[in-house]
Design an enzyme around this catalytic site. Sequence first.
Site, mmCIF file in Angstrom:
data_model
loop_
_atom_site.group_PDB
_atom_site.id
_atom_site.type_symbol
_atom_site.label_atom_id
_atom_site.label_comp_id
_atom_site.label_asym_id
_atom_site.label_seq_id
_atom_site.Cartn_x
_atom_site.Cartn_y
_atom_site.Cartn_z
ATOM 1 N N ASN A 9 -5.555 5.967 7.761
ATOM 2 C CA ASN A 9 -4.764 5.471 8.887
ATOM 3 C C ASN A 9 -4.892 6.485 10.011
ATOM 4 O O ASN A 9 -4.285 7.553 9.970
ATOM 5 C CB ASN A 9 -3.296 5.305 8.477
ATOM 6 N N LYS A 11 -3.883 6.295 13.044
ATOM 7 C CA LYS A 11 -2.741 6.306 13.966
ATOM 8 C C LYS A 11 -3.237 6.352 15.424
ATOM 9 O O LYS A 11 -4.261 5.752 15.739
ATOM 10 C CB LYS A 11 -1.778 7.438 13.614
ATOM 11 N N HIS A 95 4.579 -0.001 8.086
ATOM 12 C CA HIS A 95 4.491 1.465 8.053
ATOM 13 C C HIS A 95 5.802 2.061 8.554
ATOM 14 O O HIS A 95 6.453 1.509 9.445
ATOM 15 C CB HIS A 95 3.319 1.945 8.921
ATOM 16 N N GLU A 97 6.531 4.376 10.460
ATOM 17 C CA GLU A 97 6.616 4.634 11.903
ATOM 18 C C GLU A 97 6.914 3.350 12.674
ATOM 19 O O GLU A 97 7.619 3.371 13.680
ATOM 20 C CB GLU A 97 5.315 5.287 12.384
ATOM 21 N N GLU A 167 4.892 5.081 0.458
ATOM 22 C CA GLU A 167 4.851 6.252 1.317
ATOM 23 C C GLU A 167 6.254 6.854 1.440
ATOM 24 O O GLU A 167 7.075 6.353 2.199
ATOM 25 C CB GLU A 167 4.296 5.893 2.702
ATOM 26 N N GLY A 173 3.176 13.523 7.245
ATOM 27 C CA GLY A 173 2.968 14.443 8.352
ATOM 28 C C GLY A 173 3.759 15.739 8.244
ATOM 29 O O GLY A 173 3.793 16.525 9.190
ATOM 30 N N SER A 212 0.739 12.719 3.018
ATOM 31 C CA SER A 212 0.077 14.025 3.089
ATOM 32 C C SER A 212 -0.884 14.265 1.930
ATOM 33 O O SER A 212 -0.919 15.338 1.337
ATOM 34 C CB SER A 212 1.125 15.149 3.164
#
Length: 251
Positions: A9, A11, A95, A97, A167, A173, A212
């Site tokens: 991904n 991003k 996701h 985010e 996730e 991150g 990560s």
Amino acid sequence: MRQHLVMGNWKLNGTKASVEALIKGLTPAAAAHPSVQVAVCPPVIFLGLVEQLTAGSKIAYGAQNADVHESGAFTGENAPSMLKAFGCTYSLVGHSERRTLHAETDDVVAAKYEAIQKGGLIPVLCIGETLAQFEAGTTNQVVETQLKAVIDRCGIASFANAVVAYEPVWAIGTGKTATPEIAQSVHAHIRQYLAGFDAAVAAKVQILYGGSVTGATAADLFGQPDIDGGLVGGASLKVDDFSQIIAGAAQ
């Protein structure tokens, strides 16, 4: 036997030059490990370039997001059929985010999942808990609620043509990674929960770990019985790191 899938991904990252270098660098790594499915999710503006660069390779690709509408006055959105027309196989949906920064609720995610499948793509359903939820011990309840929203709208049979990506939000991150044992425990629970609706579908669905993942952690994570690969963030932007992760999935 479920095949391992490693998906990057990207991003909001990349330039025309970096995308070209990345795809060209990953092509040999993907070819060297035919037992592993390899895919990338670039920013939508690079899909045409990725389509050209991946021609003849075993690298698949997808979108990071898709809209529920096929057409209309929805500025800035992309319909699943448009993504399909550029050769996409997958689209991420849900996701963390998107859930956090764009206020996408479980109902919105379920609607997008449905639209993605109707548009001929494979949804990669992202689910997972925040640090507060993890520390409160409610991880299993959180992922069940997120899965149930999709099951209620689309049915358990829809997971025969979908991927699930667990996730833990606290590991995205941050450099923190769930231990293989913690990740396996959640993945096993996800599969068990789906099996309560249809055991055959649950046995076949790929469940990826996202949080990560690095070349150093990949082999141990992907060696767990219910972890079928990874949804990789930052490391997928580096040829050497992502190549190591692909190799880790082949072990």
